[in-house]
Scaffold this motif. Structure first.
Motif, mmCIF file in Angstrom:
data_model
loop_
_atom_site.group_PDB
_atom_site.id
_atom_site.type_symbol
_atom_site.label_atom_id
_atom_site.label_comp_id
_atom_site.label_asym_id
_atom_site.label_seq_id
_atom_site.Cartn_x
_atom_site.Cartn_y
_atom_site.Cartn_z
ATOM 1 N N GLU A 1 1.073 14.577 9.773
ATOM 2 C CA GLU A 1 1.303 14.424 11.213
ATOM 3 C C GLU A 1 2.802 14.411 11.510
ATOM 4 N N LYS B 1 4.103 17.858 11.263
ATOM 5 C CA LYS B 1 3.680 18.616 12.438
ATOM 6 C C LYS B 1 4.556 18.266 13.634
ATOM 7 N N LEU B 2 4.781 16.964 13.858
ATOM 8 C CA LEU B 2 5.607 16.530 14.981
ATOM 9 C C LEU B 2 7.056 16.984 14.809
ATOM 10 N N ARG C 1 8.046 19.663 13.178
ATOM 11 C CA ARG C 1 8.064 21.108 13.446
ATOM 12 C C ARG C 1 8.010 21.369 14.956
ATOM 13 N N GLU C 2 7.154 20.615 15.653
ATOM 14 C CA GLU C 2 7.037 20.767 17.104
ATOM 15 C C GLU C 2 8.351 20.377 17.789
ATOM 16 N N ALA C 3 8.969 19.295 17.341
ATOM 17 C CA ALA C 3 10.254 18.870 17.923
ATOM 18 C C ALA C 3 11.332 19.920 17.667
ATOM 19 N N ARG C 4 11.324 20.486 16.469
ATOM 20 C CA ARG C 4 12.305 21.533 16.146
ATOM 21 C C ARG C 4 12.100 22.751 17.052
ATOM 22 N N GLN C 5 10.826 23.134 17.271
ATOM 23 C CA GLN C 5 10.543 24.280 18.142
ATOM 24 C C GLN C 5 10.977 23.988 19.576
ATOM 25 N N ARG C 6 10.705 22.770 20.040
ATOM 26 C CA ARG C 6 11.107 22.415 21.405
ATOM 27 C C ARG C 6 12.628 22.378 21.523
#
Length: 168
Positions: free
Chosen positions: A79, A82-83, A85-90
């Protein structure tokens, strides 16, 4: 002497019988002691087995708890990955958007260097001049036409009949 000899033989036989009886009693007591020791050992072994069984159950419970905690930790790592990776994308999307905004400000400043847009309140707005958006040039749509350049950003061109900066 014959009587004496028989007496000595009889005394020897009695002594021998007493010795044999003592040995037999001693052996029987030894066997009883050994049997008692074996009973005590069996009882002690049963206690040890019962305690070991309880400890085995407790150990299995702890192993299960450890496996559960390990699975939860792995789930949390997944998790977190995943978070992250999501923060990096944002963050990358925000940086891209910030670059676009900065480029639009730079393009606006290139078109109208007198009125720098970098987020400050323009002097003509503060003095009651024409209203404009944050990065605008202060000109209305009637004052200038927009043409798209190669990178898709709008470029203002002065219309004929206006002054040097495109105003009528």
């Amino acid at each position: 002497m014959d009587d004496n000899l028989w007496l000595w033989i009889l005394i020897g036989v009695v002594v021998l019988a007493v010795i044999v009886a003592l040995v037999m009693v001693s052996r029987r007591k030894g066997r009883e002691r050994e049997a008692q020791r074996q009973r005590e050992n069996r009882a002690h072994a049963a206690d040890l087995r019962a305690h070991a069984e309880e400890q085995d159950i407790a150990a299995k419970q702890r192993e299960a708890d450890a496996a559960t905690a390990d699975a939860e930790a792995k789930r949390a790592r997944v998790e977190a990955d995943k978070l992250e990776r999501e923060a990096r994308q944002r963050s990358e999307a925000a940086a891209t958007l910030r670059d676009q905004v900065d480029q639009e400000y730079a393009d606006a400043d290139d078109l109208d260097p007198v009125e720098k847009s970098g987020g400050a309140v323009r002097s003509d707005l503060a003095s009651g001049g024409a209203s404009a958006d944050r990065g605008g040039s202060g000109r209305s749509d009637q004052d200038a036409t927009t043409a798209d350049d190669a990178d898709g950003h709008g470029r203002h061109e002065a219309r004929p009949g206006g002054d040097a900066d495109g105003r009528a």
